[in-house]
Design a protein around this motif. Structure first.
Motif, PDB file in Angstrom:
ATOM      1  N   PHE A 130       0.851  -1.184   0.000  1.00 43.84           N
ATOM      2  CA  PHE A 130       0.000   0.000   0.000  1.00 43.84           C
ATOM      3  C   PHE A 130       0.885   1.232   0.000  1.00 43.84           C
ATOM      4  O   PHE A 130       2.067   1.157   0.345  1.00 43.84           O
ATOM      5  N   SER A 161      -3.767   9.246   4.560  1.00 38.06           N
ATOM      6  CA  SER A 161      -4.458   7.975   4.332  1.00 38.06           C
ATOM      7  C   SER A 161      -3.444   6.850   4.224  1.00 38.06           C
ATOM      8  O   SER A 161      -2.304   7.054   3.809  1.00 38.06           O
ATOM      9  N   SER A 163      -3.835   2.204   3.738  1.00 43.29           N
ATOM     10  CA  SER A 163      -4.615   1.283   2.911  1.00 43.29           C
ATOM     11  C   SER A 163      -6.097   1.261   3.251  1.00 43.29           C
ATOM     12  O   SER A 163      -6.933   1.133   2.370  1.00 43.29           O
ATOM     13  N   ASN A 164      -6.457   1.392   4.521  1.00 44.98           N
ATOM     14  CA  ASN A 164      -7.868   1.253   4.876  1.00 44.98           C
ATOM     15  C   ASN A 164      -8.401   2.372   5.767  1.00 44.98           C
ATOM     16  O   ASN A 164      -9.514   2.273   6.271  1.00 44.98           O
ATOM     17  N   VAL A 165      -7.640   3.417   5.981  1.00 44.91           N
ATOM     18  CA  VAL A 165      -8.056   4.511   6.857  1.00 44.91           C
ATOM     19  C   VAL A 165      -7.703   5.839   6.212  1.00 44.91           C
ATOM     20  O   VAL A 165      -6.649   5.985   5.601  1.00 44.91           O
ATOM     21  N   ARG A 166      -8.583   6.811   6.369  1.00 45.07           N
ATOM     22  CA  ARG A 166      -8.351   8.157   5.847  1.00 45.07           C
ATOM     23  C   ARG A 166      -8.759   9.166   6.912  1.00 45.07           C
ATOM     24  O   ARG A 166      -9.768   8.985   7.578  1.00 45.07           O
TER      25      ARG A 166
END
Length: 177
Positions: A130, A161, A163-166
């Motif tokens: 990522f 950000s 891979s799965n959080v922003r």
């Protein structure tokens, strides 16, 4: 009415704000705002806070932005933590408004590269990569009050950000020189 407005403003600024919960003690976001991406002043560390002038003051003390003589345009690419392949790309523009202050805009983007995805079951990775993204955008205004005293305010919008959080947020800086 003016005195009442000032009292209310000071009272609002003096209140304590609590955020988060005990499960997240010790965690912080937007830590990239603490990294100086400008090529010239990054080597000074925090020693430049009271002496930085022009566009590079967007990072450390926005009061110095008022000393922009006409127009300043800077692009910088800095290698951060040499050997880590992390680069900081910084672009900035400032314009003197002829006695009415100075406006400045800065964009800072971090090139971190690709990081392998690991899990508890697969600590060596091999399941993909990522690419984290960190971007800061700053808009500032600064004004000289005398030949040697200036002040300014900067509004920063940041986005980060993985891979799965922003996360996105806003910060406000103020400075006097």
């Amino acid at each position: 009415m003016r005195k009442l407005s000032i009292v209310v403003l000071v009272a609002l600024m003096a209140t304590t704000a609590w955020a988060g919960n005990p499960d997240r003690i010790g965690q912080a976001g937007a830590m990239q705002l603490n990294i100086n991406g400008w090529g010239r002043t990054s080597g000074w560390g925090w020693a430049s806070v009271s002496n930085v002038y022009g566009l590079e003051s967007l990072y450390s003390n926005v009061g110095g932005l008022a000393y922009t003589e006409s127009t300043e345009l800077i692009f910088s690419r800095s290698a951060w933590l040499m050997g880590s392949d992390i680069n900081i790309n910084t672009f900035g523009f400032s314009q003197d408004l002829g006695g009415n202050g100075t406006l400045g805009v800065g964009i800072m983007s971090y090139d971190i590269g690709e990081i392998p995805i690991t899990t508890y079951e697969q600590p060596d990775g091999g399941i993909g990569t990522f690419k984290p993204n960190f971007t800061n955008i700053t808009a500032a205004y600064s004004k000289r009050f005398t030949q040697t005293i200036s002040g300014g305010v900067a509004f920063k919008v940041f986005s980060e950000s993985i891979s799965n959080v922003r996360a996105q947020g806003v910060g406000i800086d103020a400075g006097i020189q």
